[in-house]
Design an enzyme around this catalytic site. Sequence first.
Site, PDB file in Angstrom:
ATOM      1  CG  ASP A  31      25.305 132.409   8.142  1.00 16.08           C
ATOM      2  OD1 ASP A  31      24.445 131.474   8.370  1.00 16.08           O
ATOM      3  OD2 ASP A  31      26.281 132.261   7.573  1.00 16.08           O
ATOM      4  CB  SER A  90      29.467 134.899   6.888  1.00 17.27           C
ATOM      5  OG  SER A  90      27.379 134.221   6.424  1.00 17.27           O
ATOM      6  CD1 TRP A 300      24.151 125.093   7.949  1.00 17.36           C
ATOM      7  CD2 TRP A 300      22.926 125.548   6.558  1.00 17.36           C
ATOM      8  NE1 TRP A 300      25.104 126.406   7.580  1.00 17.36           N
ATOM      9  CE2 TRP A 300      23.626 126.426   6.230  1.00 17.36           C
ATOM     10  CE3 TRP A 300      22.549 125.226   5.439  1.00 17.36           C
ATOM     11  CZ2 TRP A 300      23.713 127.429   5.337  1.00 17.36           C
ATOM     12  CZ3 TRP A 300      22.419 125.719   4.289  1.00 17.36           C
ATOM     13  CH2 TRP A 300      22.692 127.185   4.162  1.00 17.36           C
TER      14      TRP A 300
HETATM   15  C1  FRU Z   1      26.736 129.416   7.410  1.00 19.42           C
HETATM   16  C2  FRU Z   1      27.741 129.471   6.469  1.00 19.42           C
HETATM   17  C3  FRU Z   1      28.784 130.213   6.234  1.00 19.42           C
HETATM   18  C4  FRU Z   1      29.263 131.040   4.909  1.00 19.42           C
HETATM   19  C5  FRU Z   1      27.780 131.179   4.644  1.00 19.42           C
HETATM   20  C6  FRU Z   1      26.921 130.686   3.023  1.00 19.42           C
HETATM   21  O1  FRU Z   1      25.732 129.417   7.864  1.00 19.42           O
HETATM   22  O2  FRU Z   1      27.811 128.875   6.001  1.00 19.42           O
HETATM   23  O3  FRU Z   1      30.740 129.356   7.037  1.00 19.42           O
HETATM   24  O4  FRU Z   1      29.767 132.422   5.070  1.00 19.42           O
HETATM   25  O5  FRU Z   1      27.250 130.152   5.697  1.00 19.42           O
HETATM   26  O6  FRU Z   1      25.563 131.189   3.168  1.00 19.42           O
END
Ligand code: FRU
Length: 493
Positions: A31, A90, A300
């Site tokens: 992110d 994030s 993901w």
């Molecule tokens: C989104 C996420 C967020 C989290 C981060 C961890 O892609 O799952 O919710 O803060 O990635 O890397």
Amino acid sequence: MQQPENQNLQSTERSWSPHYHFFKLGFWINDPNGLFYLDGKYHLFFQLNPDDVVWGNMHWGYATSENLIDWEHQPIALHAEPEGLGYIFSGGAVVDTNNTAGFATGEYPAVIATFTHQSENEEQVQSIAYSVDGGQNFTKYTRNPVIPNPGLKDFRDPKVVWYAKKQYWVKAVVAGQCVYFYQSSDLKSWQKLSEFGHNHGAHGGIWECPDLFPLICSETGEERWVLLISINPGGPNGGSATQYFIGDFDGVEFKPQDSPLGNSQIHWLDYGTDCYAGITWDNTPDILQSRTYIAWMSNWDYARDTPDNTWRGAMTLPRKISLVKSEVGYLLATPPAIDFNGGNSISRSETLNQQPLVIPEAYKLVFTLNSDSTKTVLQWQSASKETFVLTIDFANKLILADRTQSGFNEKGFDTIVKMPIEVLEQQNVEIEIYADACSFELFFNGSRQCITMLTFPTTPFNQLSIAPDSEEKLVNDVKLSAYKAANSLKRLK
Ligand code: FRU
């Protein structure tokens, strides 16, 4: 873009490194985080594993740019504290122009990063860090966390906006499959305002990375609040995607309104498989007219398994989000925010005949398509006979993007993206495609609809055939602009 030294780099037979998308050679990124603009520079932070090309050990990496295309890598901004509050997940950042938090010391306004700490035992809490030198160095606030965990497994990704009418900050934090809003006058002490989402939007997976902000429609002068919510899984074409809501925020509650295509309709910011966790920059010029946005260009479902293991994870093209009025109400338009033709490309106009076009690896392709056409098929092909096929089917109001024969197709990567054609403003529809070594980004109908997809062909796609459905000239003004890095252009002179 100049890449940093990295120790972990192993050579692979084939590289799919992007030419004009942000990535970090040698490392895993996901992110975008902490986006803010100050004194002519865009600051980009991002989820980074500083040790490997797989997810884990999350830190905030850092880069800066003046034009959103040429990025300069910077030292890590926020380090994980495995022994303390944990890894740095994030979040966003704001420029505290009025010094509400009291951190500013001199020349620069303080920049406050708001992020989630996830501890070794996976507890998620909200924290802040501040920079008094324009973003080069961040200090974690000694009294973190600023919001403790309210007993939820998933409670993360804080994003803050200034609510000018009542002169306080509002923070959105996702909590399972809804979002909590908080208020604060100093960014340190937060009170909960409300919750949103229990009966709205897509719920095929966990909600992540919210972003709430006002926009003024340049055509009507009306203001609306926009809420972006990423969801994983549960996207329209599998895995991760981002939905948006347009509505009103009164300083306490968000109420969706003007649902463009009916209340049950989910609005997807991008229908593709590879545009996720995107948020917008704080403090950009004309921020009420348009917000600058960037997302992680992966999903993901397979992000950890993409074939190039010399890097993993890139960003989408930066885009400008604005509010547009259509016959069914307000919608968002999200055209690219970069000036591809500004010294970074060489353009040529194409005449369509039976011969496929010969194409470079990184380019922009623009054309108009008359919506009297029924079905137009664009087929990319590589020397290794792999294909990527885009079908624009006005007769059935559908766009298909098929990467099932595009090379790498493991872990659910063999998708055919389907995007219903929503509202057409004009007879001649403008289509823009930005292609890079491993990606396609389609901006359709004045960028009111988008498809972002990764592909990993064994050899680069080097031919493109455009097959209109009739003899009539319905495909027009075809222009191809090959991307050349600014310094290679200089060398050409
Ligand atoms: C989104 C996420 C967020 C989290 C981060 C961890 O892609 O799952 O919710 O803060 O990635 O890397």
